[in-house]
Design a protein around this motif. Structure first.
Motif, PDB file in Angstrom:
ATOM      1  N   SER A  64       0.811  -1.220   0.000  1.00 14.98           N
ATOM      2  CA  SER A  64       0.000   0.000   0.000  1.00 14.98           C
ATOM      3  C   SER A  64       0.843   1.268   0.000  1.00 14.98           C
ATOM      4  O   SER A  64       0.305   2.363  -0.039  1.00 14.98           O
ATOM      5  CB  SER A  64      -0.924   0.004   1.221  1.00 14.98           C
ATOM      6  N   GLY A  65       2.148   1.139   0.099  1.00 17.98           N
ATOM      7  CA  GLY A  65       3.029   2.299   0.078  1.00 17.98           C
ATOM      8  C   GLY A  65       3.804   2.468   1.372  1.00 17.98           C
ATOM      9  O   GLY A  65       3.818   1.582   2.232  1.00 17.98           O
ATOM     10  N   TYR A  66       4.445   3.631   1.490  1.00 22.31           N
ATOM     11  CA  TYR A  66       5.329   3.921   2.621  1.00 22.31           C
ATOM     12  C   TYR A  66       4.975   5.278   3.216  1.00 22.31           C
ATOM     13  O   TYR A  66       4.894   6.269   2.503  1.00 22.31           O
ATOM     14  CB  TYR A  66       6.787   3.911   2.166  1.00 22.31           C
ATOM     15  N   SER A  67       4.744   5.302   4.519  1.00 25.48           N
ATOM     16  CA  SER A  67       4.497   6.550   5.250  1.00 25.48           C
ATOM     17  C   SER A  67       5.591   6.831   6.268  1.00 25.48           C
ATOM     18  O   SER A  67       5.876   7.980   6.575  1.00 25.48           O
ATOM     19  CB  SER A  67       3.152   6.484   5.994  1.00 25.48           C
ATOM     20  N   ALA A  68       6.191   5.779   6.812  1.00 19.77           N
ATOM     21  CA  ALA A  68       7.230   5.921   7.835  1.00 19.77           C
ATOM     22  C   ALA A  68       8.543   6.385   7.204  1.00 19.77           C
ATOM     23  O   ALA A  68       8.821   6.111   6.039  1.00 19.77           O
ATOM     24  CB  ALA A  68       7.439   4.585   8.543  1.00 19.77           C
ATOM     25  N   SER A  69       9.337   7.060   7.987  1.00 16.61           N
ATOM     26  CA  SER A  69      10.649   7.523   7.527  1.00 16.61           C
ATOM     27  C   SER A  69      11.676   6.408   7.666  1.00 16.61           C
ATOM     28  O   SER A  69      11.581   5.565   8.559  1.00 16.61           O
ATOM     29  CB  SER A  69      11.094   8.726   8.355  1.00 16.61           C
ATOM     30  N   PRO A  70      12.690   6.402   6.792  1.00 14.72           N
ATOM     31  CA  PRO A  70      13.761   5.411   6.906  1.00 14.72           C
ATOM     32  C   PRO A  70      14.542   5.604   8.204  1.00 14.72           C
ATOM     33  O   PRO A  70      14.690   6.727   8.689  1.00 14.72           O
ATOM     34  CB  PRO A  70      14.667   5.711   5.711  1.00 14.72           C
ATOM     35  N   GLY A  95      24.922  -0.362   9.433  1.00 19.27           N
ATOM     36  CA  GLY A  95      25.148  -0.434   7.994  1.00 19.27           C
ATOM     37  C   GLY A  95      23.928  -0.826   7.181  1.00 19.27           C
ATOM     38  O   GLY A  95      24.033  -1.135   6.000  1.00 19.27           O
ATOM     39  N   ARG A  96      22.763  -0.816   7.819  1.00 20.07           N
ATOM     40  CA  ARG A  96      21.519  -1.166   7.131  1.00 20.07           C
ATOM     41  C   ARG A  96      20.525  -0.026   7.254  1.00 20.07           C
ATOM     42  O   ARG A  96      20.498   0.691   8.247  1.00 20.07           O
ATOM     43  CB  ARG A  96      20.897  -2.414   7.741  1.00 20.07           C
ATOM     44  N   ILE A  97      19.676   0.090   6.239  1.00 22.38           N
ATOM     45  CA  ILE A  97      18.588   1.059   6.261  1.00 22.38           C
ATOM     46  C   ILE A  97      17.292   0.263   6.269  1.00 22.38           C
ATOM     47  O   ILE A  97      17.123  -0.667   5.478  1.00 22.38           O
ATOM     48  CB  ILE A  97      18.663   1.987   5.042  1.00 22.38           C
ATOM     49  N   TYR A  98      16.395   0.630   7.177  1.00 19.93           N
ATOM     50  CA  TYR A  98      15.135  -0.093   7.338  1.00 19.93           C
ATOM     51  C   TYR A  98      13.984   0.785   6.860  1.00 19.93           C
ATOM     52  O   TYR A  98      13.847   1.941   7.289  1.00 19.93           O
ATOM     53  CB  TYR A  98      14.940  -0.488   8.802  1.00 19.93           C
ATOM     54  N   LEU A  99      13.166   0.207   5.980  1.00 18.56           N
ATOM     55  CA  LEU A  99      12.049   0.914   5.371  1.00 18.56           C
ATOM     56  C   LEU A  99      10.767   0.172   5.727  1.00 18.56           C
ATOM     57  O   LEU A  99      10.599  -0.993   5.363  1.00 18.56           O
ATOM     58  CB  LEU A  99      12.239   0.964   3.853  1.00 18.56           C
ATOM     59  N   SER A 100       9.874   0.822   6.439  1.00 17.77           N
ATOM     60  CA  SER A 100       8.659   0.181   6.939  1.00 17.77           C
ATOM     61  C   SER A 100       7.479   0.479   6.028  1.00 17.77           C
ATOM     62  O   SER A 100       7.086   1.636   5.870  1.00 17.77           O
ATOM     63  CB  SER A 100       8.335   0.695   8.346  1.00 17.77           C
ATOM     64  N   GLY A 101       6.913  -0.561   5.452  1.00 19.47           N
ATOM     65  CA  GLY A 101       5.769  -0.418   4.568  1.00 19.47           C
ATOM     66  C   GLY A 101       4.461  -0.417   5.337  1.00 19.47           C
ATOM     67  O   GLY A 101       4.346  -1.015   6.411  1.00 19.47           O
ATOM     68  N   LEU A 134      14.493   2.596  17.205  1.00 24.60           N
ATOM     69  CA  LEU A 134      15.573   1.611  17.274  1.00 24.60           C
ATOM     70  C   LEU A 134      16.138   1.569  18.678  1.00 24.60           C
ATOM     71  O   LEU A 134      16.199   2.581  19.363  1.00 24.60           O
ATOM     72  CB  LEU A 134      16.676   1.963  16.290  1.00 24.60           C
ATOM     73  N   SER A 135      16.586   0.380  19.085  1.00 29.56           N
ATOM     74  CA  SER A 135      17.173   0.230  20.404  1.00 29.56           C
ATOM     75  C   SER A 135      18.262  -0.833  20.334  1.00 29.56           C
ATOM     76  O   SER A 135      18.149  -1.791  19.570  1.00 29.56           O
ATOM     77  CB  SER A 135      16.104  -0.210  21.400  1.00 29.56           C
ATOM     78  N   ASP A 136      19.300  -0.682  21.135  1.00 29.40           N
ATOM     79  CA  ASP A 136      20.336  -1.710  21.188  1.00 29.40           C
ATOM     80  C   ASP A 136      20.078  -2.693  22.313  1.00 29.40           C
ATOM     81  O   ASP A 136      20.888  -3.567  22.597  1.00 29.40           O
ATOM     82  CB  ASP A 136      21.716  -1.098  21.314  1.00 29.40           C
TER      83      ASP A 136
END
Length: 124
Positions: free
Chosen positions: A72-78, A83-89, A121-123
């Motif tokens: 349905s697309g992307y509304s959340a920010s990356p 070393g990784r980028i997470y994109l939430s659909g 994000l959390s460690d």
């Protein structure tokens, strides 16, 4: 913008840079997701699932790529970590992309519920 830029930063007609502005882009940008600045690079995610890497100084390594999972697309920010980028659909899939000059899809992880907000994000 260049560090220390001040005053009227308006670009003269037809120009894309100046003493104060490194570069600008007047083409359409994302509606909801905020670009991610990481190591001098801007990563821009469009609502339609087009992901772009734009070096701040317009050097090598620019790409524009449609993600393998659109839904349905992307509304959340990356967001980025390790070393990784997470994109939430919006449909609940998180797409992991390698940060770097080449587009590399690492994984897609279903969360099982819609995602409209940027994950924290959390460690821990």
């Amino acid at each position: 913008m260049r560090p220390g830029a001040a005053g009227d930063l308006t670009l003269p007609g037809g120009r894309t840079s100046s003493d104060a502005v490194v570069w600008s882009r007047t083409a359409r940008g994302p509606y909801m997701p905020t670009p991610l600045a990481l190591d001098g690079i801007l990563y821009v995610l469009g609502n339609n699932g087009v992901f772009a890497r734009v070096p701040a100084e317009r050097r090598r390594g620019t790409y524009r790529q449609r993600l393998p999972v659109i839904g349905s697309g992307y509304s959340a920010s990356p967001v980025a970590a390790d070393g990784r980028i997470y994109l939430s659909g919006e449909d609940g899939d998180i797409v992991a992309i390698a940060a770097g000059p080449e587009f590399r899809h690492l994984a897609t992880s279903p969360m099982g519920e819609p995602l409209m907000a940027t994950p924290a994000l959390s460690d821990a």
